[in-house]
Design an enzyme around this catalytic site. Sequence first.
Site, PDB file in Angstrom:
ATOM      1  N   THR A   1       1.596   6.950   0.371  1.00  0.00           N
ATOM      2  CA  THR A   1       0.703   5.857  -0.029  1.00  0.00           C
ATOM      3  C   THR A   1       0.829   5.577  -1.523  1.00  0.00           C
ATOM      4  OG1 THR A   1      -1.587   5.089   0.133  1.00  0.00           O
ATOM      5  CG2 THR A   1      -1.280   7.326  -0.617  1.00  0.00           C
TER       6      THR A   1
ATOM      7  N   ARG B   1      -6.266   9.321 -10.198  1.00  0.00           N
ATOM      8  CA  ARG B   1      -6.974   9.566  -8.929  1.00  0.00           C
ATOM      9  C   ARG B   1      -5.976   9.963  -7.829  1.00  0.00           C
ATOM     10  NH1 ARG B   1      -6.530   7.231  -3.499  1.00  0.00           N
ATOM     11  NH2 ARG B   1      -8.591   7.250  -2.564  1.00  0.00           N
TER      12      ARG B   1
ATOM     13  N   SER C   1       0.806  -1.227   0.000  1.00  0.00           N
ATOM     14  CA  SER C   1       0.000   0.000   0.000  1.00  0.00           C
ATOM     15  C   SER C   1       0.837   1.275   0.000  1.00  0.00           C
ATOM     16  CB  SER C   1      -0.926   0.013   1.218  1.00  0.00           C
ATOM     17  OG  SER C   1      -0.155   0.100   2.394  1.00  0.00           O
TER      18      SER C   1
ATOM     19  N   THR D   1      -1.851   2.920   3.908  1.00  0.00           N
ATOM     20  CA  THR D   1      -1.117   4.182   4.009  1.00  0.00           C
ATOM     21  C   THR D   1      -0.381   4.387   5.332  1.00  0.00           C
ATOM     22  OG1 THR D   1      -2.905   5.160   2.723  1.00  0.00           O
ATOM     23  CG2 THR D   1      -1.526   6.686   3.953  1.00  0.00           C
TER      24      THR D   1
ATOM     25  N   THR E   1      -5.586   7.505   7.494  1.00  0.00           N
ATOM     26  CA  THR E   1      -5.515   6.367   6.597  1.00  0.00           C
ATOM     27  C   THR E   1      -6.951   5.980   6.269  1.00  0.00           C
ATOM     28  OG1 THR E   1      -4.677   4.107   6.349  1.00  0.00           O
ATOM     29  CG2 THR E   1      -5.446   4.718   8.514  1.00  0.00           C
ATOM     30  N   GLY E   2      -7.131   5.205   5.221  1.00  0.00           N
ATOM     31  CA  GLY E   2      -8.483   4.783   4.870  1.00  0.00           C
ATOM     32  C   GLY E   2      -8.923   5.351   3.534  1.00  0.00           C
TER      33      GLY E   2
HETATM   34  N1  GLY Z   1      -5.706   7.018   2.233  1.00  0.00           N
HETATM   35  C1  GLY Z   1      -5.109   6.681   1.032  1.00  0.00           C
HETATM   36  C2  GLY Z   1      -5.865   6.978  -0.153  1.00  0.00           C
HETATM   37  O1  GLY Z   1      -7.091   6.996  -0.120  1.00  0.00           O
HETATM   38  O2  GLY Z   1      -5.286   7.180  -1.196  1.00  0.00           O
END
Ligand code: GLY
Length: 366
Positions: A239, A249, A111, A221, A272-273
């Site tokens: 990340t 994105r 990740s 992340t 994170t998330g």
């Molecule tokens: N938290 C990492 C992302 O959504 O890219």
Amino acid sequence: MGSFFKFSTFILSDSHISFGEIRVSIIFIPHINMQRRKFLKVLGSASPALFAPQLMQASSASFIGPVVISTWAPNVKANAEAWRALSNGQNALEAVHQGVMVPESDPDDNSVGYGGLPDRDGAVTLDACIMDHLGNIGAVMGLEQIKHPISVARKVMEETPHVQLVGEGALKFALEKGFQKENLLTEKSKALWESWLKKSNYDPLQSIREIEKRIRENHDTIGMLAIDAEQRISGACSTSGMAYKIHGRVGDSSIIGAGLYVNNRIGAATATGVGEDVVRICGAHTIVEMMRQGYEPKEACRIALERLIELKGEDYARKTQIGFIALNKAGEVGCYSMLPEFSMAVRDAEAEYVIQAESIFSSDLK
Ligand code: GLY
């Protein structure tokens, strides 16, 4: 005082987890507002919002000592590196920079950085940002073929008049600064992507849940915060973003104010998330502002999560995952998540350990 604030009196039950040579305690803490009570005692008031400036002074006066915190239990390894930097007399900025480089180099971490899962076109695209105690910031978004996006973000911060570079421009800048191009797509991540391609079903929550199931060997992340002996606070976040995202994105991890925020008078927070939902509530900045109002780090994290419920409703919030961690000027730390399984790795002068976060919802299945 140190052990009081570092939660050791709050242990309900504990167990251990190992990451390589590092064996740490996992601590479960109840939602007891002891730190906040301590602050209010210092202030002699029950109204945090009215007494924010005094609270900042009180926090400064009762500095516990340096601490490093990171999203996710396996980042005890990253914390160890950051702590080594602090122990060698380096400041919080150096600590978070060196700490975040650990998962960036780890091919088994899918990740972050090298070995990160690719977007749906098979490209590993990296987002990172860094912020120091002076309000300096730098970020890169959609950076490809460079193993350490956090180092490029720091170069943006220190060697350009800008704060964000994106895509090809970020790569061009990195190459000019001497970074080397590398293939970041490992065989393991390539195989996972090829398997995903068969159905091509994009589900951010499912990606996170799969990561959580593998939590003892993997994570999401990295967001890292540190306060050094001179009470300088810095943070860094890195990340590869949501697996199989649309090419181009960008989530929250390179957005100052969303994935990371530092205010050296107040504290810092990182996330994170599901990045889309962290951006939606300006997560990290919201937490810092809550700490300004007097809330302890853990409460501040929870309040930010509640903002998403207010904005999008409970049904929506139950189907997303966000994990926040925060520290304040006194060196107190806290975390909270929307759904279970989030954890925070902590390193201070006394110990390294993991705090299992409380969550707003007990399950996303309802
Ligand atoms: N938290 C990492 C992302 O959504 O890219």
